[in-house]
Design a protein around this motif. Structure first.
Motif, short mmCIF file in Angstrom:
data_model
loop_
_atom_site.label_atom_id
_atom_site.label_comp_id
_atom_site.label_asym_id
_atom_site.label_seq_id
_atom_site.Cartn_x
_atom_site.Cartn_y
_atom_site.Cartn_z
N ASP A 59 0.85 -1.19 0.00
CA ASP A 59 0.00 0.00 0.00
C ASP A 59 0.89 1.24 0.00
O ASP A 59 1.99 1.23 0.55
CB ASP A 59 -0.93 -0.01 1.23
N LYS A 60 0.38 2.29 -0.62
CA LYS A 60 1.18 3.50 -0.81
C LYS A 60 0.86 4.54 0.28
O LYS A 60 -0.29 4.65 0.71
CB LYS A 60 0.90 4.14 -2.18
N VAL A 61 1.88 5.29 0.67
CA VAL A 61 1.67 6.28 1.73
C VAL A 61 2.34 7.60 1.35
O VAL A 61 3.54 7.64 1.07
CB VAL A 61 2.29 5.79 3.07
N GLY A 62 1.55 8.66 1.35
CA GLY A 62 2.10 10.01 1.13
C GLY A 62 2.18 10.71 2.48
O GLY A 62 1.21 10.72 3.23
N LEU A 63 3.34 11.28 2.79
CA LEU A 63 3.54 11.86 4.13
C LEU A 63 3.83 13.35 4.04
O LEU A 63 3.93 13.90 2.96
CB LEU A 63 4.71 11.15 4.81
N HIS A 64 3.99 13.98 5.20
CA HIS A 64 4.35 15.40 5.20
C HIS A 64 5.62 15.60 6.02
O HIS A 64 6.41 14.67 6.16
CB HIS A 64 3.16 16.27 5.65
N HIS A 65 5.83 16.80 6.54
CA HIS A 65 7.14 17.11 7.13
C HIS A 65 7.33 16.54 8.54
O HIS A 65 8.41 16.61 9.07
CB HIS A 65 7.35 18.63 7.15
N ARG A 66 6.25 16.01 9.16
CA ARG A 66 6.35 15.54 10.54
C ARG A 66 5.99 14.05 10.54
O ARG A 66 4.94 13.67 11.03
CB ARG A 66 5.36 16.33 11.42
N SER A 67 6.85 13.23 9.96
CA SER A 67 6.40 11.87 9.64
C SER A 67 7.36 10.75 10.02
O SER A 67 7.21 9.63 9.52
CB SER A 67 6.12 11.79 8.14
N HIS A 68 8.31 11.00 10.93
CA HIS A 68 9.21 9.90 11.31
C HIS A 68 8.41 8.72 11.87
O HIS A 68 8.72 7.56 11.62
CB HIS A 68 10.22 10.34 12.38
N GLY A 69 7.39 9.04 12.67
CA GLY A 69 6.60 7.99 13.33
C GLY A 69 5.93 7.07 12.32
O GLY A 69 5.95 5.84 12.48
N GLU A 70 5.34 7.66 11.29
CA GLU A 70 4.65 6.85 10.28
C GLU A 70 5.63 5.94 9.55
O GLU A 70 5.33 4.81 9.21
CB GLU A 70 3.91 7.74 9.27
N HIS A 101 12.45 15.08 3.54
CA HIS A 101 12.19 14.47 2.23
C HIS A 101 12.61 13.01 2.22
O HIS A 101 13.02 12.48 1.19
CB HIS A 101 12.89 15.27 1.12
N ILE A 102 12.42 12.38 3.34
CA ILE A 102 12.76 10.97 3.44
C ILE A 102 11.68 10.14 2.75
O ILE A 102 10.50 10.48 2.78
CB ILE A 102 12.96 10.58 4.94
N ALA A 103 12.11 9.08 2.06
CA ALA A 103 11.16 8.24 1.32
C ALA A 103 11.71 6.82 1.28
O ALA A 103 12.92 6.62 1.44
CB ALA A 103 11.02 8.76 -0.11
N ASP A 104 10.84 5.84 1.11
CA ASP A 104 11.30 4.46 0.95
C ASP A 104 10.34 3.75 0.00
O ASP A 104 9.32 3.20 0.43
CB ASP A 104 11.36 3.76 2.31
N MET A 105 10.68 3.80 -1.28
CA MET A 105 9.78 3.27 -2.31
C MET A 105 9.52 1.77 -2.14
O MET A 105 8.46 1.28 -2.49
CB MET A 105 10.34 3.54 -3.71
N ASP A 106 10.50 1.03 -1.59
CA ASP A 106 10.31 -0.41 -1.41
C ASP A 106 9.17 -0.71 -0.44
O ASP A 106 8.60 -1.79 -0.45
CB ASP A 106 11.60 -1.07 -0.87
N LEU A 107 8.88 0.26 0.42
CA LEU A 107 7.79 0.08 1.40
C LEU A 107 6.56 0.88 1.01
O LEU A 107 5.65 1.06 1.82
CB LEU A 107 8.26 0.53 2.79
#
Ligand SMILES: Cc1ncc(C[n+]2csc(CCOP(=O)(O)OP(=O)(O)O)c2C)c(N)n1
Length: 322
Positions: A59-70, A101-107
């Motif tokens: 499943d895909k997830v779009g996040l914002h600037h306060r998203s370490h927890g997610e 701007h952290i991202a992890d496409m594999d997840l």
């Protein structure tokens, strides 16, 4: 809802791990070890843990600037995350994304974003791709109350509702958009009131209650996966720190802050687990120790990792000159 003990303990593990990770990040930032900006999600752990338990790896997830927890709750590698925050070559984005701007496409994590409102279109586009390719995957779009006032919010909700896209819009209402309290930036009582404009379900729920977050999200995810279209969820919580690390937050009301600190989602859930005999104090302590060991290892990994080589300066970045 009858939630298995394993899942209940997982909620607790996720929440304490995120709390430890975020606390350590704040310390490291203050000590000058983390460059750039850091927006801590301390106090908002129940949303990350409850929401991410409802989705699958693809499943895909779009996040914002306060998203370490997610990111942590969706299964991101904390060693690589911490290295990313340090700007090291071993980071999730080879040190070029940083906290914002952290991202992890594999997840399926399509990225945090420093541009407020950019995540709506990215997540809505991902939901369209899921529908078009008939993958059965869905998308989540997480954002803050302040950015619900941006134009792309309305454009994305409109098209998602019109095309019945498999997406859940999730507002983390933490009381502030930067220094502005919600009542000073929002024309309606709740962000979820706006769902009516697009004919989709909208609900506001206690975001410091991990079980309420989980149950609400599960229903919306199920609706999306069955092809019944989007929902707008709003989880109320409180931003413990300033807008960014270093912001003294002089605009906060001291008494309000104190009241919210008493609603800390972690001890509240611990009490529930103990009272309902779903966990012993020893089990809770063990989970705390596990979280600390994971974060210690992540910091060590980040500290010992190399900086990116100068030859890498222009790789994986957009450059009009090249
Ligand atoms: C398009 C745009 N406008 C303004 C900013 C500056 N800015 C960064 S965060 C922020 C407030 C965001 O508040 P909210 O959406 O409630 O999220 P929170 O920080 O509370 O998690 C603002 C105004 C930005 N990054 N992008």
């Amino acid at each position: 809802m009858d939630i298995q003990k394993k899942q209940l303990l997982e909620f607790y593990q996720q929440m304490v791990t995120i709390r430890i990770f975020e606390s350590r990040v704040c310390e490291l930032f203050a000590a000058g070890q983390i460059p750039g900006f850091v927006h801590s999600s301390l106090g908002q752990e129940a949303i990350a843990a409850g929401v991410m338990a409802c989705v699958e790896k693809d499943d895909k997830v779009g996040l914002h600037h306060r998203s370490h927890g997610e990111m942590i709750a969706k299964g991101a590698d904390m060693n690589k995350m911490m290295a990313e925050l340090f700007g090291k070559a071993t980071g999730t984005c080879k040190g070029k994304g940083g906290s914002m701007h952290i991202a992890d496409m594999d997840l399926g994590i399509l990225g945090a974003n420093g541009i407020l409102g950019a995540g709506y279109a990215i997540a809505t586009g991902a939901a369209f791709a899921c529908q078009y390719n008939e993958t059965k995957d869905i998308a989540l779009c997480l954002f803050g109350d302040g950015q619900s006032n941006r134009g792309p919010f309305h454009e994305s909700l409109n098209v998602a509702a019109l095309w019945k896209l498999p997406i859940v819009f999730i507002c983390e209402n933490n009381g502030f958009g930067l220094s502005n309290p919600v009542k000073e930036h929002l024309a309606t009582d709740c962000v979820s009131d706006r769902a009516a404009a697009y004919g989709i379900p909208g609900v506001t729920v206690d975001g410091n209650d991990v079980l309420a977050v989980y149950e609400t999200t599960l229903e919306a995810v199920d609706r999306a996966r069955k092809g019944n279209g989007p929902s707008l969820l709003e989880f109320t919580t409180w931003r413990w720190h300033g807008h960014f690390e270093g912001d003294p937050a002089v605009y906060k009301d001291a008494q309000e802050q104190e009241e919210w600190l008493k609603k800390d989602p972690i001890p509240r859930f611990a009490k529930q687990l103990l009272e309902q005999k779903n966990a012993t104090q020893a089990e809770l302590d063990e989970m705390q120790a596990k979280g600390e060991a994971l974060v210690d290892a992540a910091v060590k990994f980040a500290e010992e990792s190399p900086w990116p080589d100068v030859s890498e300066l222009f790789t994986d970045v957009y450059d009009r000159q090249m």
